[in-house]
Scaffold this motif. Structure first.
Motif, PDB file in Angstrom:
ATOM      1  N   HIS A  78      42.618  64.293  30.490  1.00 53.60           N
ATOM      2  CA  HIS A  78      41.524  65.049  30.871  1.00 53.60           C
ATOM      3  C   HIS A  78      41.878  66.085  32.361  1.00 53.60           C
ATOM      4  N   GLY A  79      42.415  65.406  33.204  1.00 55.73           N
ATOM      5  CA  GLY A  79      43.047  66.194  34.216  1.00 55.73           C
ATOM      6  C   GLY A  79      42.123  66.026  35.639  1.00 55.73           C
ATOM      7  N   ASP A  80      41.190  65.109  35.668  1.00 56.85           N
ATOM      8  CA  ASP A  80      40.783  64.703  36.503  1.00 56.85           C
ATOM      9  C   ASP A  80      40.763  63.252  37.374  1.00 56.85           C
ATOM     10  N   ILE A  81      40.314  63.174  38.756  1.00 53.39           N
ATOM     11  CA  ILE A  81      40.543  62.048  39.500  1.00 53.39           C
ATOM     12  C   ILE A  81      39.050  61.774  39.863  1.00 53.39           C
ATOM     13  N   ARG A  82      38.753  60.594  39.591  1.00 58.56           N
ATOM     14  CA  ARG A  82      37.150  60.090  39.908  1.00 58.56           C
ATOM     15  C   ARG A  82      37.136  59.013  40.981  1.00 58.56           C
ATOM     16  N   GLN A  83      36.026  59.029  41.594  1.00 54.56           N
ATOM     17  CA  GLN A  83      35.599  58.182  42.800  1.00 54.56           C
ATOM     18  C   GLN A  83      34.583  57.441  42.588  1.00 54.56           C
ATOM     19  N   TYR A  84      34.427  56.154  42.319  1.00 57.34           N
ATOM     20  CA  TYR A  84      33.542  55.474  42.214  1.00 57.34           C
ATOM     21  C   TYR A  84      32.709  54.662  43.373  1.00 57.34           C
ATOM     22  N   GLU A  85      31.760  54.295  43.808  1.00 58.81           N
ATOM     23  CA  GLU A  85      31.274  53.573  44.676  1.00 58.81           C
ATOM     24  C   GLU A  85      30.722  52.225  43.991  1.00 58.81           C
ATOM     25  N   ILE A  86      31.473  51.184  44.594  1.00 61.78           N
ATOM     26  CA  ILE A  86      31.243  49.890  43.648  1.00 61.78           C
ATOM     27  C   ILE A  86      30.777  48.656  44.540  1.00 61.78           C
ATOM     28  N   SER A  87      29.738  49.026  45.382  1.00 62.45           N
ATOM     29  CA  SER A  87      29.003  47.886  46.385  1.00 62.45           C
ATOM     30  C   SER A  87      28.402  46.934  45.205  1.00 62.45           C
ATOM     31  N   LYS A  88      27.884  47.625  43.947  1.00 65.47           N
ATOM     32  CA  LYS A  88      27.452  46.809  43.070  1.00 65.47           C
ATOM     33  C   LYS A  88      28.562  46.876  41.967  1.00 65.47           C
ATOM     34  N   THR A  89      29.169  45.765  41.801  1.00 69.06           N
ATOM     35  CA  THR A  89      30.455  45.815  41.039  1.00 69.06           C
ATOM     36  C   THR A  89      30.386  45.947  39.600  1.00 69.06           C
ATOM     37  N   CYS A  90      29.370  45.502  39.023  1.00 70.24           N
ATOM     38  CA  CYS A  90      29.261  45.734  37.557  1.00 70.24           C
ATOM     39  C   CYS A  90      28.725  46.951  37.541  1.00 70.24           C
ATOM     40  N   LYS A  91      28.149  47.803  38.204  1.00 74.33           N
ATOM     41  CA  LYS A  91      27.721  49.155  37.890  1.00 74.33           C
ATOM     42  C   LYS A  91      28.272  50.244  38.857  1.00 74.33           C
ATOM     43  N   PRO A  92      29.617  50.527  38.586  1.00 78.83           N
ATOM     44  CA  PRO A  92      30.348  51.403  39.643  1.00 78.83           C
ATOM     45  C   PRO A  92      29.593  53.059  39.409  1.00 78.83           C
ATOM     46  N   ARG A  93      29.252  53.670  40.528  1.00 74.66           N
ATOM     47  CA  ARG A  93      28.576  54.929  40.476  1.00 74.66           C
ATOM     48  C   ARG A  93      29.320  56.120  40.909  1.00 74.66           C
ATOM     49  N   LEU A  94      29.527  56.840  40.012  1.00 79.75           N
ATOM     50  CA  LEU A  94      30.515  57.851  40.193  1.00 79.75           C
ATOM     51  C   LEU A  94      29.850  58.855  41.546  1.00 79.75           C
ATOM     52  N   VAL A  95      30.685  59.134  42.439  1.00 79.59           N
ATOM     53  CA  VAL A  95      30.273  59.881  43.628  1.00 79.59           C
ATOM     54  C   VAL A  95      31.310  60.889  43.926  1.00 79.59           C
ATOM     55  N   GLY A  96      32.278  61.170  43.318  1.00 76.01           N
ATOM     56  CA  GLY A  96      33.403  62.203  43.545  1.00 76.01           C
ATOM     57  C   GLY A  96      34.132  62.406  42.424  1.00 76.01           C
ATOM     58  N   GLN A  97      34.613  63.610  41.965  1.00 76.79           N
ATOM     59  CA  GLN A  97      35.575  63.913  41.124  1.00 76.79           C
ATOM     60  C   GLN A  97      35.952  65.350  41.174  1.00 76.79           C
ATOM     61  N   VAL A  98      37.430  65.485  40.982  1.00 76.30           N
ATOM     62  CA  VAL A  98      38.029  66.867  41.107  1.00 76.30           C
ATOM     63  C   VAL A  98      39.202  66.939  40.154  1.00 76.30           C
ATOM     64  N   PHE A  99      39.324  67.869  39.572  1.00 76.92           N
ATOM     65  CA  PHE A  99      40.351  68.497  38.700  1.00 76.92           C
ATOM     66  C   PHE A  99      41.619  69.147  39.476  1.00 76.92           C
ATOM     67  N   VAL A 100      42.746  68.406  38.708  1.00 79.16           N
ATOM     68  CA  VAL A 100      43.958  68.732  39.329  1.00 79.16           C
ATOM     69  C   VAL A 100      45.021  69.177  38.164  1.00 79.16           C
ATOM     70  N   GLY A 101      44.526  69.642  37.099  1.00 79.12           N
ATOM     71  CA  GLY A 101      45.393  69.795  35.920  1.00 79.12           C
ATOM     72  C   GLY A 101      45.020  69.245  34.654  1.00 79.12           C
ATOM     73  N   GLY A 102      45.473  68.932  33.703  1.00 84.20           N
ATOM     74  CA  GLY A 102      45.228  68.397  32.631  1.00 84.20           C
ATOM     75  C   GLY A 102      45.237  69.289  31.282  1.00 84.20           C
ATOM     76  N   SER A 103      44.797  68.690  30.199  1.00 81.24           N
ATOM     77  CA  SER A 103      45.079  69.334  28.965  1.00 81.24           C
ATOM     78  C   SER A 103      44.041  70.338  28.493  1.00 81.24           C
ATOM     79  N   ILE A 104      42.818  70.300  29.086  1.00 81.48           N
ATOM     80  CA  ILE A 104      41.633  70.910  28.768  1.00 81.48           C
ATOM     81  C   ILE A 104      41.238  72.082  29.399  1.00 81.48           C
ATOM     82  N   LEU A 105      42.364  72.713  30.436  1.00 79.12           N
ATOM     83  CA  LEU A 105      42.070  73.669  31.299  1.00 79.12           C
ATOM     84  C   LEU A 105      41.605  75.079  30.573  1.00 79.12           C
ATOM     85  N   ARG A 106      40.986  76.009  31.152  1.00 78.94           N
ATOM     86  CA  ARG A 106      40.426  77.269  30.518  1.00 78.94           C
ATOM     87  C   ARG A 106      41.642  77.999  30.357  1.00 78.94           C
ATOM     88  N   GLY A 107      41.820  78.759  29.095  1.00 80.62           N
ATOM     89  CA  GLY A 107      42.953  79.563  28.890  1.00 80.62           C
ATOM     90  C   GLY A 107      44.074  78.845  28.396  1.00 80.62           C
TER      91      GLY A 107
END
Length: 473
Positions: A330-359
């Motif tokens: 998919h091409g993204d890096i994800r950051q999850y906050e894990i203070s509640k370890t069984c329910k990680p919370r997505l707090v950051g995401q950035v695309f740096v390439g991948g197979s689904i890019l526009r064009g």
């Protein structure tokens, strides 16, 4: 342990760890296999000091004496450290080879900016003494020895398990586990000395996956499905979890807190990240539960009608606050906050390439997460191809470094432009307070400009310490 808990146990991150000096050099494994360039793999030394005139440049190259090894992972000869006494000297780097099954020992202590080769263990020794091959992940053990996971046997058939090197002489000792307990496949592992446990992932069958990804291999046992729990001191297999057919468990990480009996495993093809945890202290049994699911995308113009995220790597910050995932397809890096370890919370995401890019050649027909396909990434006038793969996080958690080669055969299949133009190493700036990821547009290591031609870069290590080397005891 509670089934789902907050991280309320006493874990003041060791001051000697968080106050370690900023990383000034990185060692990166590089291969020429599948590039049509007849040159040996090498270990690249990268200058990471922003005040240096050679910042984000390759300042030294240590070529291996053989061709087509496929340098892949790397690990330190010392990395298991006491929580209150950080005295580890990282002066030897172990480089196991994914294809040749050779093992190189590199001296980085004598001259950290100009490493030199000090020992080679030849494949024939690994084959005859251990009946193992296709070597992957490295960690040092509590007793000082070095443990290396393997993916197969000498012929490339699936075979998990581990081989052991002497921590001082680097002589090959033999197999770690009993022969009858070797899992059908293997790849990554992590252990927790306080709980006397080692947990390992499955990987894939080398001689089948080594030809590239073939949809016909699905449902035929080529891609692993097990998570294995071992008694660390007895070296025995105590539990196995079936994570689903063709789930492909790869990266395994415990929390860094030495008292925490829990961690995560990422399944590349299913897109599921499972949390494993000690379910019963009295019986010393473990359980798993789904913590994160990254949905596949309905696509056209690709090898399958659904594209999995392919979570190739996973990192946990030293303070156990954030978990990072690299989605190679998919091409993204994800950051999850894990203070509640069984329910990680997505707090950051950035695309740096991948197979689904526009064009690009792939059209996303249905996406549960994105409204439109991401734009291509350009840094310093260079278009970044490929997807994020191997990551390394600074000890203070503020800089996440990433390369974009997974495995040369698969790189050639899914990202031919990476093979043609070479890998890159990027730096992602991390918001450690509120969460958030930003590509640093002033940082680019371009492996397409290598003197011998474009190469593929994978594992990253810092001699001052990082978030995937030390196991606190």
């Amino acid at each position: 342990m509670d089934r789902c808990r907050l991280q309320c146990y006493d874990y003041p991150v060791c001051p000697d760890v968080v106050k370690a000096p900023r990383e000034e050099v990185a060692y990166v494994t590089c291969t020429y296999r599948e590039t049509c360039i007849d040159q040996p793999d090498f270990l690249a030394t990268i200058d990471l000091n922003p005040r240096s005139p050679y910042y984000c440049q390759v300042i030294h190259r240590l070529p291996m004496p053989n061709l087509k090894d496929e340098l892949h992972s790397s690990g330190w000869s010392a990395g298991n450290v006491c929580f209150d006494n950080i005295t580890t000297r990282r002066n030897k780097l172990i480089l196991p080879c994914l294809i040749s099954s050779r093992i190189y020992v590199v001296d980085v202590g004598s001259q950290c900016r100009a490493p030199k080769l000090c020992k080679i263990i030849e494949p024939v020794d690994v084959f005859w003494k251990c009946n193992k091959g296709h070597l992957s992940i490295v960690h040092s053990l509590p007793n000082g020895d070095i443990l290396i996971a393997n993916m197969g046997d000498p012929a490339g058939n699936g075979k998990g398990g581990f081989i052991v090197l002497d921590g001082e002489t680097f002589e090959l000792k033999g197999n770690w586990e009993n022969e009858c307990e070797a899992p059908p496949t293997g790849y990554d592992f992590w252990y927790q000395p306080c709980h006397n446990v080692l947990i390992s992932s499955a990987g894939m069958v080398p001689k089948r996956a080594g030809r590239g990804f073939n949809p016909d291999d699905l449902k035929k046992g080529v891609f692993g499905r097990r998570l294995n729990v071992w008694n660390l001191s007895c070296r025995t297999l105590t539990q196995c979890f079936d994570l689903g057919e063709d789930s492909l468990p790869l990266s395994v990480k415990f929390l860094h807190n030495p008292n925490a009996a829990e961690g995560y495993v990422s399944c590349a093809l299913s897109g599921i990240i499972y949390r494993f945890y000690k379910a019963c202290c009295e019986r010393d049994t473990w359980s798993v539960e789904e913590a994160i699911q990254i949905p596949a995308k309905d696509v056209s113009g690709w090898i399958l009608p659904k594209m999995p995220a392919f979570t190739a790597d996973m990192v946990i910050s030293l303070d156990d606050k954030y978990l990072y995932l690299s989605n190679w397809l998919h091409g993204d890096i994800r950051q999850y906050e894990i203070s509640k370890t069984c329910k990680p919370r997505l707090v950051g995401q950035v695309f740096v390439g991948g197979s689904i890019l526009r064009g690009g050649p792939v059209t996303v027909c249905r996406d549960e997460e994105l409204k439109c396909q991401p734009e291509p990434l350009v840094i310093k006038c260079k278009r970044v191809y490929g997807g994020p793969c191997k990551m390394q996080l600074s000890v203070d958690g503020k800089r996440l470094y990433v390369t974009n080669s997974f495995y040369s055969t698969w790189d050639k299949q899914f990202y031919p432009n990476v093979v043609k133009e070479g890998s890159v190493m990027l730096q992602i700036d991390v918001d450690t307070e509120k969460g958030g990821l930003t590509v640093n547009k002033n940082f680019l290591v371009d492996f397409g400009k290598e003197p011998n031609g474009p190469c593929l870069a994978h594992a990253i290590r810092f001699p001052c310490g990082d978030s995937t080397s030390d196991i606190l005891a």
